[in-house]
Design a protein around this motif. Structure first.
Motif, PDB file in Angstrom:
ATOM      1  N   TYR A 169     -14.183   8.403  -7.113  1.00 35.55           N
ATOM      2  CA  TYR A 169     -13.540   7.217  -7.681  1.00 35.55           C
ATOM      3  C   TYR A 169     -13.658   5.999  -7.150  1.00 35.55           C
ATOM      4  CZ  TYR A 169     -10.680  11.127  -9.396  1.00 35.55           C
ATOM      5  OH  TYR A 169     -10.492  12.005 -10.336  1.00 35.55           O
ATOM      6  N   LEU A 172      -3.843   9.124 -11.373  1.00 38.65           N
ATOM      7  CA  LEU A 172      -3.686   7.684 -11.269  1.00 38.65           C
ATOM      8  C   LEU A 172      -4.836   7.191 -12.217  1.00 38.65           C
ATOM      9  CD1 LEU A 172      -3.594   6.988  -7.382  1.00 38.65           C
ATOM     10  CD2 LEU A 172      -1.668   6.587  -9.252  1.00 38.65           C
ATOM     11  N   LYS A 181       0.909  -0.959   0.070  1.00 38.83           N
ATOM     12  CA  LYS A 181      -0.024   0.110   0.006  1.00 38.83           C
ATOM     13  C   LYS A 181       1.023   1.233  -0.041  1.00 38.83           C
ATOM     14  CE  LYS A 181      -3.908  -1.951   2.511  1.00 38.83           C
ATOM     15  NZ  LYS A 181      -4.700  -1.857   3.515  1.00 38.83           N
ATOM     16  N   ASN A 198      -6.177   8.951 -14.736  1.00 39.99           N
ATOM     17  CA  ASN A 198      -5.727   9.070 -16.218  1.00 39.99           C
ATOM     18  C   ASN A 198      -4.582   8.233 -16.601  1.00 39.99           C
ATOM     19  OD1 ASN A 198      -7.481  11.282 -16.547  1.00 39.99           O
ATOM     20  ND2 ASN A 198      -5.763  12.795 -15.817  1.00 39.99           N
ATOM     21  N   ASN A 199      -3.792   7.416 -15.844  1.00 43.27           N
ATOM     22  CA  ASN A 199      -2.795   6.687 -16.437  1.00 43.27           C
ATOM     23  C   ASN A 199      -3.272   5.186 -16.076  1.00 43.27           C
ATOM     24  OD1 ASN A 199      -0.468   8.220 -17.253  1.00 43.27           O
ATOM     25  ND2 ASN A 199      -1.107   9.198 -15.190  1.00 43.27           N
ATOM     26  N   ASN A 200      -4.344   4.929 -15.900  1.00 44.24           N
ATOM     27  CA  ASN A 200      -4.959   3.636 -15.721  1.00 44.24           C
ATOM     28  C   ASN A 200      -4.557   2.785 -14.923  1.00 44.24           C
ATOM     29  OD1 ASN A 200      -6.862   4.052 -17.945  1.00 44.24           O
ATOM     30  ND2 ASN A 200      -5.057   3.476 -19.328  1.00 44.24           N
ATOM     31  N   ILE A 201      -3.951   3.309 -13.745  1.00 50.02           N
ATOM     32  CA  ILE A 201      -3.532   2.703 -12.465  1.00 50.02           C
ATOM     33  C   ILE A 201      -4.608   2.452 -11.509  1.00 50.02           C
ATOM     34  CG2 ILE A 201      -1.973   3.076 -10.577  1.00 50.02           C
ATOM     35  CD1 ILE A 201      -0.226   4.971 -12.243  1.00 50.02           C
ATOM     36  N   LYS A 202      -4.964   1.440 -11.024  1.00 51.87           N
ATOM     37  CA  LYS A 202      -5.842   0.941 -10.422  1.00 51.87           C
ATOM     38  C   LYS A 202      -5.592   1.468  -8.836  1.00 51.87           C
ATOM     39  CE  LYS A 202      -7.143  -3.254 -12.805  1.00 51.87           C
ATOM     40  NZ  LYS A 202      -7.462  -4.586 -13.006  1.00 51.87           N
ATOM     41  N   PHE A 203      -6.657   1.862  -8.186  1.00 53.83           N
ATOM     42  CA  PHE A 203      -6.421   2.575  -6.619  1.00 53.83           C
ATOM     43  C   PHE A 203      -7.822   2.573  -6.133  1.00 53.83           C
ATOM     44  CE2 PHE A 203      -7.456   6.053  -9.311  1.00 53.83           C
ATOM     45  CZ  PHE A 203      -8.396   6.776  -8.763  1.00 53.83           C
TER      46      PHE A 203
END
Length: 52
Positions: A51, A20, A3, A22-27
């Motif tokens: 989100y 995150l 984490k 916009n950059n296709n990073i899962k969160f």
């Protein structure tokens, strides 16, 4: 699993969440149960719902 915990104002967290997303990073944005002002609590709730 690892984490990353990011602390800051709702506006700063919005910037990080937008980056995150916009950059296709899962969160996940989760409640930290901190002692926040009523105004900030509403901003954090909006951020979490945006989100989710």
């Amino acid at each position: 699993m690892a984490k990353i915990e990011i602390k800051g104002s709702p506006e700063e967290l919005e910037r990080v969440a937008t980056f995150l997303a916009n950059n296709n990073i899962k969160f996940n944005v989760v409640n930290d149960y901190g002692n926040h002002s009523l105004e900030d609590i509403d901003k954090y709730a909006l951020l979490m719902s945006k989100y989710a």
